[in-house]
Design an enzyme around this catalytic site. Structure first.
Site, mmCIF file in Angstrom:
data_model
loop_
_atom_site.group_PDB
_atom_site.id
_atom_site.type_symbol
_atom_site.label_atom_id
_atom_site.label_comp_id
_atom_site.label_asym_id
_atom_site.label_seq_id
_atom_site.Cartn_x
_atom_site.Cartn_y
_atom_site.Cartn_z
ATOM 1 N N SER A 1 -4.599 -0.403 -9.447
ATOM 2 C CA SER A 1 -4.622 0.635 -8.405
ATOM 3 C C SER A 1 -5.866 1.505 -8.531
ATOM 4 O O SER A 1 -6.385 1.716 -9.641
ATOM 5 C CB SER A 1 -3.383 1.524 -8.585
ATOM 6 O OG SER A 1 -3.485 2.674 -7.788
ATOM 7 N N TYR B 1 1.594 7.144 -13.281
ATOM 8 C CA TYR B 1 1.472 5.870 -12.559
ATOM 9 C C TYR B 1 0.109 5.230 -12.836
ATOM 10 O O TYR B 1 0.005 4.066 -13.215
ATOM 11 C CB TYR B 1 1.663 6.101 -11.054
ATOM 12 C CG TYR B 1 1.322 4.891 -10.229
ATOM 13 C CD1 TYR B 1 2.129 3.756 -10.270
ATOM 14 C CD2 TYR B 1 0.171 4.853 -9.434
ATOM 15 C CE1 TYR B 1 1.806 2.627 -9.529
ATOM 16 C CE2 TYR B 1 -0.150 3.735 -8.693
ATOM 17 C CZ TYR B 1 0.662 2.613 -8.748
ATOM 18 O OH TYR B 1 0.332 1.497 -8.029
ATOM 19 N N LYS C 1 -1.129 1.624 -15.054
ATOM 20 C CA LYS C 1 -1.984 0.541 -14.555
ATOM 21 C C LYS C 1 -3.192 0.341 -15.472
ATOM 22 O O LYS C 1 -3.600 -0.782 -15.764
ATOM 23 C CB LYS C 1 -2.430 0.848 -13.114
ATOM 24 C CG LYS C 1 -1.279 0.832 -12.117
ATOM 25 C CD LYS C 1 -0.676 -0.575 -12.000
ATOM 26 C CE LYS C 1 0.496 -0.645 -11.082
ATOM 27 N NZ LYS C 1 1.103 -1.975 -11.004
HETATM 28 N N1 UFG Z 1 -0.330 12.671 3.321
HETATM 29 C C1 UFG Z 1 -0.060 13.745 4.147
HETATM 30 N N2 UFG Z 1 1.224 13.913 4.573
HETATM 31 C C2 UFG Z 1 2.234 13.061 4.230
HETATM 32 C C3 UFG Z 1 1.945 11.953 3.395
HETATM 33 C C4 UFG Z 1 0.640 11.791 2.951
HETATM 34 O O1 UFG Z 1 -0.930 14.525 4.475
HETATM 35 O O2 UFG Z 1 3.377 13.297 4.654
HETATM 36 C C5 UFG Z 1 -1.722 12.466 2.846
HETATM 37 C C6 UFG Z 1 -1.856 12.486 1.344
HETATM 38 O O3 UFG Z 1 -2.059 13.790 0.892
HETATM 39 C C7 UFG Z 1 -3.052 11.557 1.133
HETATM 40 C C8 UFG Z 1 -2.986 10.574 2.296
HETATM 41 O O4 UFG Z 1 -2.125 11.190 3.259
HETATM 42 O O5 UFG Z 1 -4.228 12.292 1.266
HETATM 43 C C9 UFG Z 1 -2.402 9.237 1.913
HETATM 44 O O6 UFG Z 1 -1.174 9.465 1.221
HETATM 45 P P1 UFG Z 1 -0.192 8.292 0.828
HETATM 46 O O7 UFG Z 1 1.006 8.939 0.191
HETATM 47 O O8 UFG Z 1 0.024 7.403 2.007
HETATM 48 O O9 UFG Z 1 -1.007 7.444 -0.240
HETATM 49 P P2 UFG Z 1 -1.699 7.934 -1.602
HETATM 50 O O10 UFG Z 1 -3.158 8.051 -1.312
HETATM 51 O O11 UFG Z 1 -1.056 9.115 -2.186
HETATM 52 O O12 UFG Z 1 -1.289 6.769 -2.589
HETATM 53 C C10 UFG Z 1 -1.810 5.499 -2.551
HETATM 54 C C11 UFG Z 1 -0.788 4.510 -3.072
HETATM 55 C C12 UFG Z 1 -0.498 4.749 -4.529
HETATM 56 C C13 UFG Z 1 -1.788 4.740 -5.301
HETATM 57 C C14 UFG Z 1 -2.763 5.711 -4.713
HETATM 58 C C15 UFG Z 1 -4.084 5.589 -5.391
HETATM 59 O O13 UFG Z 1 0.412 4.623 -2.317
HETATM 60 O O14 UFG Z 1 0.337 3.740 -5.013
HETATM 61 O O15 UFG Z 1 -2.964 5.445 -3.332
HETATM 62 O O16 UFG Z 1 -4.562 6.810 -5.604
HETATM 63 F F1 UFG Z 1 -1.579 5.098 -6.572
#
Ligand code: UFG
Length: 331
Positions: free
Chosen positions: A125, A149, A153
């Site tokens: 990841s 997490y 990895k």
């Molecule tokens: N976000 C919002 N509102 C929400 C959900 C997400 O603004 O309700 C934002 C988050 O702050 C982030 C972006 O949208 O900036 C993407 O968020 P996600 O939760 O969709 O994905 P992440 O970037 O947090 O996580 C992903 C993978 C993880 C991995 C990570 C790597 O899902 O498994 O990228 O950093 F670890």
């Protein structure tokens, strides 16, 4: 692409084959004439998404189950997706993450060693980079995860290197950026419970299934103040796994590959993209920052392009949203 296999009815063990990326990869393996054998404990995976080969319901931590599977199906390689993946939960319940992602993976590596299976494609990841110092991020960027997490990895990447040196394991670690989209054929797609990922949540707001979506912070040091991510289509991710397998079989040596497009989109741009593609309004509100979110995560994907001949084909933001929307409307 070089063929991942030339033998008829060759089986590949796919742990987590009932999950979002695992099931898409099983579909593609079957299209290439391989037989994907899924091992999944179905805690987050979906039984009905295992359509392209047998399903063994079990856990990678269960040595006896792994040994039975190896004897019965004699897989020639392993693609290892099975893991718990919620970054926030990993902070509040780290034991669950180390047990599943490290101890479970170790048990798999030992079974591979005992049964003489050498080739492993591992789901890593972008979380291994923590708060990166530059963007786009190359694979040789310093790795300092900022949550359990990401630590699990990174630990696995190190453990696999040790198994390579001691036991001749051949592996690649695929560092996914933000997996998104849905099967272009419409058969399978992203379903998490609870859903925490941005695109499905934005689509649900467009569908009126939720009142709105919360933008987690608009005071980041980015152009519009919201976090930037590199969204990569699940079919492009699946394709990279087949290429990684072929690469190992051609004598490619163990290393990490970023899987992203090199192009980032802010949360606001994703919301605007969903409004454009679906023609619906997305009610949204601005909330607090979510703990542990780096402002920007964008891949430098050159290594995968060069060594795996991998170029994303479905990962324009509009295609990602279009495919995700087609699936989301159906469920
Ligand atoms: N976000 C919002 N509102 C929400 C959900 C997400 O603004 O309700 C934002 C988050 O702050 C982030 C972006 O949208 O900036 C993407 O968020 P996600 O939760 O969709 O994905 P992440 O970037 O947090 O996580 C992903 C993978 C993880 C991995 C990570 C790597 O899902 O498994 O990228 O950093 F670890």
């Amino acid at each position: 692409m070089a063929k991942a296999s030339s033998k008829p009815n060759e089986t590949i063990l796919v742990t987590g084959g009932a999950g979002f990326i695992g099931s898409q990869t099983c579909k593609m393996l079957a299209q290439e004439g391989l037989v994907p054998v899924t091992l999944d404990n179905l805690t987050t995976g979906h039984r009905e998404d295992v359509k392209w080969g047998p399903l063994v319901v079990g856990d990678v931590n269960d040595h006896a189950c792994l040994a039975r599977l190896m004897r019965q199906y004699q897989p020639t390689a392993v693609i290892h997706f099975a893991a718990v993946t919620a970054v926030g939960e990993s902070v509040t319940d780290p034991g669950k993450y180390y047990r599943n992602n490290v101890s479970g993976s170790l048990s798999l590596l030992e079974a591979m060693r005992d049964f003489g299976i050498k080739d492993l494609v591992f789901s890593s990841s972008a979380a291994v980079y923590g708060n990166p110092m530059r963007s786009p991020i190359p694979e040789d960027h310093v790795v300092v995860p900022i949550n359990p997490y990401g630590s699990t990895k990174l630990m696995m990447e190190r453990i696999m290197s040790d198994f390579a040196a001691a036991h001749g394991l051949r592996f690649v670690a695929l560092r996914y950026f933000n997996a998104a989209g849905s099967d272009p054929g419409g058969e399978i797609g992203e379903r998490h419970d609870p859903e925490t990922h941005l695109i499905p949540l934005v689509l649900d707001a467009a569908l009126g299934r939720r009142a709105n979506v919360t933008v987690f912070g608009n005071d980041y040091p980015t152009l519009d103040g919201t976090c930037i991510r590199d969204y990569i289509h699940v079919a492009d991710l699946a394709d990279a796994h087949l290429r990684a397998l072929a690469y190992l079989r051609e004598g490619g040596h163990e290393q990490a590959f970023n899987l992203g497009t090199g192009q980032g989109y802010s949360v606001k741009e994703v919301i605007a993209g969903v409004q454009r593609v679906t023609g619906r309004k997305v009610p949204h509100v601005v909330g607090e920052r979510r703990a542990g979110d780096p402002p920007e995560l964008v891949a430098d994907p050159l290594r995968a392009k060069r060594l795996l001949d991998w170029t994303p084909k479905h990962s324009s933001l509009d295609t990602i949203i279009n495919h995700a929307w087609a699936f989301r409307k159906k469920i």
